[in-house]
Design a protein around this motif. Structure first.
Motif, PDB file in Angstrom:
ATOM      1  N   ALA A   6     -41.979 -11.356 -35.328  1.00  0.00           N
ATOM      2  CA  ALA A   6     -42.270 -11.808 -33.966  1.00  0.00           C
ATOM      3  C   ALA A   6     -41.170 -12.762 -33.530  1.00  0.00           C
ATOM      4  O   ALA A   6     -40.690 -13.586 -34.307  1.00  0.00           O
ATOM      5  CB  ALA A   6     -43.627 -12.495 -33.943  1.00  0.00           C
ATOM      6  N   ALA A  37     -43.253 -13.244 -28.366  1.00  0.00           N
ATOM      7  CA  ALA A  37     -44.497 -13.539 -29.082  1.00  0.00           C
ATOM      8  C   ALA A  37     -44.525 -14.920 -29.734  1.00  0.00           C
ATOM      9  O   ALA A  37     -45.565 -15.347 -30.230  1.00  0.00           O
ATOM     10  CB  ALA A  37     -44.726 -12.469 -30.150  1.00  0.00           C
ATOM     11  N   ALA A  82     -44.936 -19.013 -25.868  1.00  0.00           N
ATOM     12  CA  ALA A  82     -44.944 -17.551 -25.793  1.00  0.00           C
ATOM     13  C   ALA A  82     -45.773 -17.093 -24.597  1.00  0.00           C
ATOM     14  O   ALA A  82     -46.766 -17.736 -24.225  1.00  0.00           O
ATOM     15  CB  ALA A  82     -45.521 -16.965 -27.082  1.00  0.00           C
ATOM     16  N   SER A  83     -45.346 -16.009 -23.987  1.00  0.00           N
ATOM     17  CA  SER A  83     -46.081 -15.365 -22.885  1.00  0.00           C
ATOM     18  C   SER A  83     -46.365 -16.307 -21.714  1.00  0.00           C
ATOM     19  O   SER A  83     -47.460 -16.299 -21.153  1.00  0.00           O
ATOM     20  CB  SER A  83     -47.382 -14.745 -23.401  1.00  0.00           C
TER      21      SER A  83
END
Length: 163
Positions: A6, A37, A82-83
């Motif tokens: 990741a 991620a 992340a995201s």
């Protein structure tokens, strides 16, 4: 079977509302994101505004400098989870230039990334060339109509040998 670890994946994009026309107010929305991620560590985010536009608004905490005749805006280094994404709106007056106007955003991180091809975005607009004609005086002199005009050329490059 190859297992991929990741990773972070920072990206940026630019949206321009209206045009980047000389002496007009431009609104640019810059998005900085981590679509990966894992968190993106030590994320550096910058925007370069071509020329030296009059800055009307800059987000809190952003530093500005003139480098090579351009405005450079730099955000403080952060860890971008992340995201997640962040949107910033810049409002400025476009300088009176006769070439194209560009706005470039970049983002980088010290974390390993999936790709770096999405780390730079550029919006470019050609200048809008305009001739403005303003009526200064309208009168009749000895029953002959008389009109005086003021003509302004905007975003035209002067030439050494005009025709």
């Amino acid at each position: 079977v190859t297992l991929l670890a990741a990773m972070a994946d920072v990206s940026t994009s630019i949206t321009v509302t209206g045009t980047l026309s000389a002496n007009e107010t431009a609104t640019v929305t810059v998005t900085f994101a981590n679509v990966g991620a894992t968190p993106a560590l030590n994320t550096i985010r910058t925007v370069v505004l071509q020329g030296t536009p009059s800055l009307l608004s800059v987000p809190l905490g952003v530093t500005t400098a003139t480098v090579g005749g351009n405005w450079v805006l730099t955000w403080p280094s952060i860890t971008l989870p992340a995201s997640t994404s962040q949107l910033f709106t810049l409002t400025f007056t476009v300088p009176n230039i006769s070439t194209t106007m560009s706005v470039t955003s970049t983002i980088s991180t010290t974390s390993p990334e999936v790709t770096t091809t999405n780390n730079t975005a550029t919006a470019v607009s050609s200048p809008v060339r305009t001739i403005r004609v303003n009526t200064l005086v309208e009168a009749c002199v000895n029953d002959v109509p008389y009109v005086q005009y003021n003509v302004s050329a905007i975003n035209f490059t002067p030439t050494a040998n005009p025709v």
